[in-house]
Motif scaffolding. Structure first.
Motif, PDB file in Angstrom:
ATOM      1  N   ASN A   1      -0.701   2.236  11.022  1.00 20.79           N
ATOM      2  CA  ASN A   1      -0.492   3.316  10.056  1.00 20.79           C
ATOM      3  C   ASN A   1      -0.164   2.898   8.620  1.00 20.79           C
ATOM      4  O   ASN A   1       0.171   3.749   7.800  1.00 20.79           O
ATOM      5  CB  ASN A   1       0.613   4.261  10.588  1.00 20.79           C
TER       6      ASN A   1
ATOM      7  N   ASN B   1       0.828  -1.214   0.000  1.00 23.52           N
ATOM      8  CA  ASN B   1       0.000   0.000   0.000  1.00 23.52           C
ATOM      9  C   ASN B   1       0.862   1.264   0.000  1.00 23.52           C
ATOM     10  O   ASN B   1       2.060   1.191   0.242  1.00 23.52           O
ATOM     11  CB  ASN B   1      -0.932  -0.031   1.213  1.00 23.52           C
ATOM     12  N   LYS B   2       0.229   2.386  -0.234  1.00 25.46           N
ATOM     13  CA  LYS B   2       0.909   3.689  -0.370  1.00 25.46           C
ATOM     14  C   LYS B   2       1.910   3.626  -1.523  1.00 25.46           C
ATOM     15  O   LYS B   2       2.982   4.221  -1.461  1.00 25.46           O
ATOM     16  CB  LYS B   2       1.593   4.108   0.937  1.00 25.46           C
TER      17      LYS B   2
ATOM     18  N   ASP C   1      -2.998   1.784  -3.837  1.00 21.87           N
ATOM     19  CA  ASP C   1      -2.953   3.160  -3.358  1.00 21.87           C
ATOM     20  C   ASP C   1      -4.360   3.362  -2.799  1.00 21.87           C
ATOM     21  O   ASP C   1      -5.264   3.801  -3.498  1.00 21.87           O
ATOM     22  CB  ASP C   1      -2.642   4.100  -4.535  1.00 21.87           C
ATOM     23  N   ALA C   2      -4.505   2.955  -1.534  1.00 16.99           N
ATOM     24  CA  ALA C   2      -5.847   2.927  -0.944  1.00 16.99           C
ATOM     25  C   ALA C   2      -6.424   4.332  -0.815  1.00 16.99           C
ATOM     26  O   ALA C   2      -7.633   4.523  -0.906  1.00 16.99           O
ATOM     27  CB  ALA C   2      -5.818   2.238   0.414  1.00 16.99           C
TER      28      ALA C   2
ATOM     29  N   GLY D   1      -2.309   1.692   6.594  1.00 17.97           N
ATOM     30  CA  GLY D   1      -3.478   1.973   5.758  1.00 17.97           C
ATOM     31  C   GLY D   1      -4.580   0.918   5.844  1.00 17.97           C
ATOM     32  O   GLY D   1      -5.445   0.864   4.967  1.00 17.97           O
ATOM     33  N   LYS D   2      -4.573   0.134   6.919  1.00 16.44           N
ATOM     34  CA  LYS D   2      -5.581  -0.941   7.061  1.00 16.44           C
ATOM     35  C   LYS D   2      -7.006  -0.376   7.045  1.00 16.44           C
ATOM     36  O   LYS D   2      -7.862  -0.876   6.310  1.00 16.44           O
ATOM     37  CB  LYS D   2      -5.374  -1.701   8.386  1.00 16.44           C
ATOM     38  N   SER D   3      -7.259   0.660   7.859  1.00 16.01           N
ATOM     39  CA  SER D   3      -8.625   1.204   7.941  1.00 16.01           C
ATOM     40  C   SER D   3      -9.031   1.829   6.614  1.00 16.01           C
ATOM     41  O   SER D   3     -10.196   1.719   6.207  1.00 16.01           O
ATOM     42  CB  SER D   3      -8.717   2.269   9.024  1.00 16.01           C
ATOM     43  N   THR D   4      -8.085   2.470   5.956  1.00 13.55           N
ATOM     44  CA  THR D   4      -8.399   3.076   4.653  1.00 13.55           C
ATOM     45  C   THR D   4      -8.818   1.998   3.658  1.00 13.55           C
ATOM     46  O   THR D   4      -9.799   2.165   2.932  1.00 13.55           O
ATOM     47  CB  THR D   4      -7.177   3.866   4.114  1.00 13.55           C
TER      48      THR D   4
ATOM     49  N   ASP E   1       1.656   5.030  -4.155  1.00 15.73           N
ATOM     50  CA  ASP E   1       1.783   6.370  -4.739  1.00 15.73           C
ATOM     51  C   ASP E   1       3.006   7.114  -4.191  1.00 15.73           C
ATOM     52  O   ASP E   1       3.483   8.059  -4.812  1.00 15.73           O
ATOM     53  CB  ASP E   1       0.515   7.206  -4.472  1.00 15.73           C
TER      54      ASP E   1
HETATM   55  P1  GDP Z   1      -4.053   1.966   9.821  1.00 11.89           P
HETATM   56  O1  GDP Z   1      -3.487   2.423  11.146  1.00 11.89           O
HETATM   57  O2  GDP Z   1      -3.204   0.860   9.265  1.00 11.89           O
HETATM   58  O3  GDP Z   1      -5.499   1.605   9.864  1.00 11.89           O
HETATM   59  O4  GDP Z   1      -3.851   3.182   8.797  1.00 11.89           O
HETATM   60  P2  GDP Z   1      -4.935   4.255   8.255  1.00 11.89           P
HETATM   61  O5  GDP Z   1      -5.890   3.603   7.339  1.00 11.89           O
HETATM   62  O6  GDP Z   1      -5.483   4.994   9.419  1.00 11.89           O
HETATM   63  O7  GDP Z   1      -3.987   5.209   7.382  1.00 11.89           O
HETATM   64  C1  GDP Z   1      -2.902   5.933   7.955  1.00 11.89           C
HETATM   65  C2  GDP Z   1      -2.631   7.176   7.125  1.00 11.89           C
HETATM   66  O8  GDP Z   1      -2.149   6.803   5.844  1.00 11.89           O
HETATM   67  C3  GDP Z   1      -3.869   8.027   6.872  1.00 11.89           C
HETATM   68  O9  GDP Z   1      -3.481   9.392   6.929  1.00 11.89           O
HETATM   69  C4  GDP Z   1      -4.291   7.635   5.456  1.00 11.89           C
HETATM   70  O10 GDP Z   1      -4.966   8.669   4.779  1.00 11.89           O
HETATM   71  C5  GDP Z   1      -2.939   7.376   4.821  1.00 11.89           C
HETATM   72  N1  GDP Z   1      -3.020   6.414   3.704  1.00 11.89           N
HETATM   73  C6  GDP Z   1      -3.637   5.210   3.686  1.00 11.89           C
HETATM   74  N2  GDP Z   1      -3.468   4.588   2.496  1.00 11.89           N
HETATM   75  C7  GDP Z   1      -2.718   5.425   1.736  1.00 11.89           C
HETATM   76  C8  GDP Z   1      -2.180   5.345   0.391  1.00 11.89           C
HETATM   77  O11 GDP Z   1      -2.343   4.382  -0.359  1.00 11.89           O
HETATM   78  N3  GDP Z   1      -1.441   6.425  -0.014  1.00 11.89           N
HETATM   79  C9  GDP Z   1      -1.205   7.502   0.775  1.00 11.89           C
HETATM   80  N4  GDP Z   1      -0.464   8.498   0.273  1.00 11.89           N
HETATM   81  N5  GDP Z   1      -1.692   7.601   2.023  1.00 11.89           N
HETATM   82  C10 GDP Z   1      -2.428   6.585   2.507  1.00 11.89           C
END
Ligand code: GDP
Length: 290
Positions: free
Chosen positions: A130, A58-59, A86-87, A132-135, A61
Motif C-alpha cells: 500500500n 511517496n504520498k 507524489d505518484a 504506492g509501488k504499483s502506482t 502530497d
Molecule cells: P502498492 O500496494 O504499494 O502497490 O500500492 P498502490 O500502488 O496500490 O497504492 C495504494 C493506494 O495509494 C492507492 O489507492 C493509490 O491510489 C494511492 N497512492 C499511491 N501513490 C500515492 C500518492 O503519491 N499520493 C496519494 N495521495 N495516494 C497515492
C-alpha cells in the motif's frame, strides 16, 4: 495495539524478493512519506548491503513538506539516493533516471574500462503493501508508452521489463516487503495510514489511538476539522469521538451515538489528508528538538 502477522506469507514474499533482486543493479524502496521510518523494512538493507539504493518518499502530497525535507536530508546522510514523490499525481518520477545514472556512474565507468559492454541499467521497485509501488510502476510505464521488453515467445515466461529510457529498464512486478511489527508503535502507525487490512484491526481502538495522537501533536487540526471547543479537546479520546459523532449526526436507531461509524470516518478522513498534511514521525535529531 497488538497486530497479528502471518509468517507463512513472509517466507514466500521473501523468497521472491531474493530471486528478483539478483536481476537488478539498483533497488528503489518506496516508503510512505508520513511514516518514512515505520514503513521501511531494514531487511532490504541487510540483503542489498552497500549497493546503490533509492528511497522514494511517496504520498508526499499527504505529508508535512518540512518533515519530508528533513527525512530526505536524513536518508541522504545515511548514503541513500532519495526522491520525493507524489505518484498519484505523477510528481517527482522524472528524477529517478538521473539519480540511477549518478548512483551507478562509478560502476559503469569501471565496467567500460574493463571493456564490458554497458547493458541498460535495471531496477526494481520494492516496499511494504500500500505504499504506492504499483502506482509508481504504472506511471513510469505510462510515460514510457508501456514499452515492454523481454518475454520472448517460446521461452518460459520470464520477467517483464519496462524500458524507461534507452539506458534504464524497470522490472514490472514490485518486490513486496513485509511491515515490521516487532514494535507495537510501528504497527499502529502503519495501521493509521491504512497499510494493514482493516478487517484484522479493531477500528474503534485504532481511532481512539489516532485521536489521542492528534490531541497531543496536532490539536489545531483536530479542532478545525470537527469544530471542537478547547474544553472538548482536553477530554478523553473516547469522549472526543463522541463529540465528533454528535456534530456529524452519527446516531443509531435508539438515539445513541454510533461511535463505530465515527471511528471509521475519522480514520478515512485522516488517511485522505482531510485534516491536513501530517507526518507521524521525525528523523532522530529532529525528534529530539521537538
Ligand atoms: P502498492 O500496494 O504499494 O502497490 O500500492 P498502490 O500502488 O496500490 O497504492 C495504494 C493506494 O495509494 C492507492 O489507492 C493509490 O491510489 C494511492 N497512492 C499511491 N501513490 C500515492 C500518492 O503519491 N499520493 C496519494 N495521495 N495516494 C497515492
Amino acid at each position: 495495539m497488538e497486530i497479528q502477522w502471518f509468517p507463512g506469507h513472509m517466507t514466500k514474499t521473501r523468497r521472491m524478493m531474493e530471486e528478483d533482486i539478483k536481476l537488478v543493479d539498483l533497488v528503489v524502496e518506496v516508503v510512505d512519506a508520513r511514516i518514512p521510518f515505520s514503513s521501511k523494512n531494514p531487511y532490504l538493507d541487510t540483503l542489498w548491503q552497500r549497493r546503490p539504493r533509492i528511497i522514494a518518499l511517496n504520498k508526499s502530497d499527504l505529508a508535512d513538506p518540512d518533515a519530508t525535507k528533513a527525512w530526505k536530508a536524513w536518508y541522504e546522510r545515511q548514503g541513500f539516493g532519495v526522491v520525493e514523490l507524489d505518484a498519484l499525481h505523477n510528481r517527482g518520477l522524472q528524477q529517478i533516471p538521473e539519480l540511477c545514472r549518478s548512483l551507478l556512474k562509478d560502476k559503469r565507468e569501471r565496467d567500460a574500462r574493463r571493456g564490458m559492454q554497458n547493458r541498460p541499467m535495471r531496477l526494481m521497485i520494492t516496499g511494504i503493501p500500500n505504499v504506492g509501488k504499483s502506482t509508481v510502476i504504472n506511471q513510469v510505464a505510462g510515460r514510457a508508452g508501456a514499452a515492454k521488453t523481454g518475454n520472448k515467445p517460446g521461452v518460459t515466461r520470464g520477467k517483464q521489463w519496462i524500458r524507461i529510457k534507452k539506458d534504464l529498464e524497470l522490472l514490472d512486478t514490485p518486490g513486496i516487503l513485509w511491515p515490521k511489527f516487532e514494535d507495537p508503535q510501528i504497527g499502529t502507525r502503519i495501521a493509521f495510514i491504512g497499510s494493514i487490512k482493516d478487517e484484522i484491526l479493531d477500528l474503534y481502538t485504532l481511532a481512539v489511538e489516532l485521536v489521542a495522537f492528534l490531541q497531543r501533536e496536532r490539536p489545531q487540526m483536530l479542532s478545525q476539522r470537527y469544530g471542537l471547543e478547547d474544553s472538548e479537546l482536553r477530554a478523553t479520546p473516547e469522549a472526543v469521538l463522541e463529540f465528533i459523532g454528535n456534530r456529524r449526526g452519527h446516531r443509531m436507531a435508539g438515539g445513541a451515538i454510533d461511535v463505530e461509524r465515527t471511528a471509521r470516518m475519522v480514520l478515512d478522513e485522516f488517511r485522505m489528508g482531510k485534516l491536513g498534511r501530517i507526518t507521524l514521525e521525525y528523523p532522530p535529531e529532529e525528534a529530539l528538538q521537538r
